[in-house]
Motif scaffolding. Structure first.
Motif, short mmCIF file in Angstrom:
data_model
loop_
_atom_site.label_atom_id
_atom_site.label_comp_id
_atom_site.label_asym_id
_atom_site.label_seq_id
_atom_site.Cartn_x
_atom_site.Cartn_y
_atom_site.Cartn_z
N ALA A 38 58.32 104.38 25.27
CA ALA A 38 57.37 104.14 24.22
C ALA A 38 57.96 103.88 22.86
N TRP A 39 59.20 104.33 22.62
CA TRP A 39 59.96 104.15 21.21
C TRP A 39 60.34 102.59 21.14
N ASN A 40 60.48 101.77 22.24
CA ASN A 40 60.60 100.58 22.09
C ASN A 40 59.57 99.51 22.35
N SER A 41 58.60 100.18 22.32
CA SER A 41 57.45 99.34 22.52
C SER A 41 56.97 98.55 21.25
N PRO A 42 56.69 97.27 21.13
CA PRO A 42 56.35 96.45 19.93
C PRO A 42 55.41 97.23 19.16
N ASN A 43 54.39 97.60 19.71
CA ASN A 43 53.20 98.16 18.91
C ASN A 43 53.28 99.73 18.56
N LEU A 44 54.77 100.25 18.81
CA LEU A 44 54.91 101.67 18.57
C LEU A 44 56.19 101.53 17.66
N ALA A 45 56.99 100.34 17.42
CA ALA A 45 58.36 100.37 16.85
C ALA A 45 58.39 100.32 15.48
N ASP A 46 57.31 100.44 14.65
CA ASP A 46 57.52 100.37 13.09
C ASP A 46 57.31 101.53 12.51
N GLY A 47 57.37 101.65 11.39
CA GLY A 47 57.07 102.93 10.52
C GLY A 47 58.40 103.56 9.81
N ASP A 48 57.85 104.48 8.83
CA ASP A 48 58.84 105.26 8.32
C ASP A 48 59.57 106.28 9.09
N THR A 49 60.32 107.02 8.90
CA THR A 49 61.20 107.99 9.69
C THR A 49 60.28 109.39 9.63
N LEU A 50 60.35 110.17 10.67
CA LEU A 50 59.70 111.40 10.80
C LEU A 50 60.93 112.08 11.07
N THR A 51 61.22 113.31 10.59
CA THR A 51 62.28 114.20 11.33
C THR A 51 61.71 114.95 12.26
N LEU A 52 62.19 114.84 13.62
CA LEU A 52 61.65 115.81 14.43
C LEU A 52 62.85 116.62 15.08
N THR A 53 62.60 117.95 15.07
CA THR A 53 63.52 118.88 15.49
C THR A 53 62.97 120.01 16.48
N SER A 54 63.79 120.74 17.10
CA SER A 54 63.44 121.89 17.90
C SER A 54 64.13 123.34 17.66
N PRO A 55 63.73 124.38 17.35
CA PRO A 55 64.57 125.47 17.54
C PRO A 55 65.31 125.85 18.55
N ASP A 56 64.67 125.40 19.76
CA ASP A 56 65.07 125.60 21.24
C ASP A 56 66.43 124.79 21.62
N PHE A 57 66.58 123.52 21.13
CA PHE A 57 67.64 122.70 21.22
C PHE A 57 68.00 121.88 20.34
N GLU A 58 69.15 121.19 20.36
CA GLU A 58 69.77 120.39 19.18
C GLU A 58 69.63 118.96 19.81
N ASN A 59 69.36 117.79 18.99
CA ASN A 59 69.30 116.67 19.42
C ASN A 59 70.60 116.39 20.42
N GLU A 60 70.52 115.60 21.27
CA GLU A 60 71.66 115.21 22.09
C GLU A 60 72.16 116.19 22.71
N GLU A 61 71.58 117.63 22.98
CA GLU A 61 72.15 118.71 23.69
C GLU A 61 71.55 119.09 24.92
N THR A 62 71.80 120.11 25.69
CA THR A 62 70.92 120.54 26.91
C THR A 62 69.96 121.32 26.59
N LEU A 63 68.82 120.87 27.20
CA LEU A 63 67.50 121.70 27.07
C LEU A 63 67.83 122.92 27.99
N PRO A 64 67.50 124.21 27.46
CA PRO A 64 67.44 125.55 28.10
C PRO A 64 66.75 125.25 29.29
N THR A 65 67.20 126.11 30.55
CA THR A 65 66.25 126.11 31.82
C THR A 65 64.96 126.49 31.64
N VAL A 66 64.72 127.25 30.81
CA VAL A 66 63.30 127.90 30.42
C VAL A 66 62.36 126.62 30.40
#
Length: 190
Positions: free
Chosen positions: A19-47
């Motif tokens: 979806a990130w690369n769809s032309p209709n969804l490719a614009d806009g400013d930046t939102l910072t999206l985070t999780s307390p459960d895992f860091e960006n580019e890290e492994t998701l916990p098994t739960v």
């Protein structure tokens, strides 16, 4: 099953279909999206993995920076571009009220979604479906994508009601992106 994964090792949907690369969804400013459960580019916990492979299908907690004041709706999409399919596998599609500023663990569960969360069809039912890659296929990337839309999505591009529409038809109907954020996690089947 590991044999099948090894046979399909080089077959992956690829990032271009996200979806990130769809032309209709490719614009806009930046939102910072985070999780307390895992860091960006890290492994998701098994739960957060699928129940059928030992997880709990528990959606991770998510936090994001404030969306623009004129946001009409938030669109959350979770996809696996490493699935051995023609397009990335959709693990969750949700429409969020713009007043929602974060999600607790499990907020995307089909049985009891959080207030302000409308769960739509994904690749296999409604709600969050955790990682369950084929054994031997290697690590899979799970891409959490959040889009702040100027106008709410009211119908799918196919004309179908949102409740019954295929994920790709909902994504094709979305547009007017004011801001967007992305968080990537990995999971490999043990």
């Amino acid at each position: 099953m590991a044999v099948i994964g090894k046979m399909l090792k080089n077959r992956r949907a690829g990032e271009t279909g996200l979806a990130w690369n769809s032309p209709n969804l490719a614009d806009g400013d930046t939102l910072t999206l985070t999780s307390p459960d895992f860091e960006n580019e890290e492994t998701l916990p098994t739960v957060h993995a699928a129940k059928r492979i030992g997880g709990k299908d528990l959606s991770p907690a998510l936090n994001w920076s404030p969306a623009p004041e004129s946001t009409g709706q938030l669109l959350l999409v979770v996809e696996d571009p490493d699935a051995p399919t023609a397009a990335p596998f959709v693990h969750c599609v949700a429409l969020l009220d713009p007043s929602v500023t974060g999600l607790a663990q499990g907020a995307l569960g089909a049985e009891n979604p959080a207030d302000g969360v409308s769960l739509l069809r994904s690749g296999m039912g409604r709600g969050y479906h955790g990682p369950a890659p084929i054994k031997g296929h290697g690590p899979h990337r799970y891409v959490f994508q959040l889009f702040a839309l100027a106008e709410p999505v009211t119908a799918a591009s196919s004309g179908a009601a949102l409740d019954s529409a295929k994920p790709r038809d909902v994504l094709a109907a979305a547009g007017g992106v004011l801001a967007r954020g992305r968080l990537d996690g990995f999971y490999e089947r043990p």
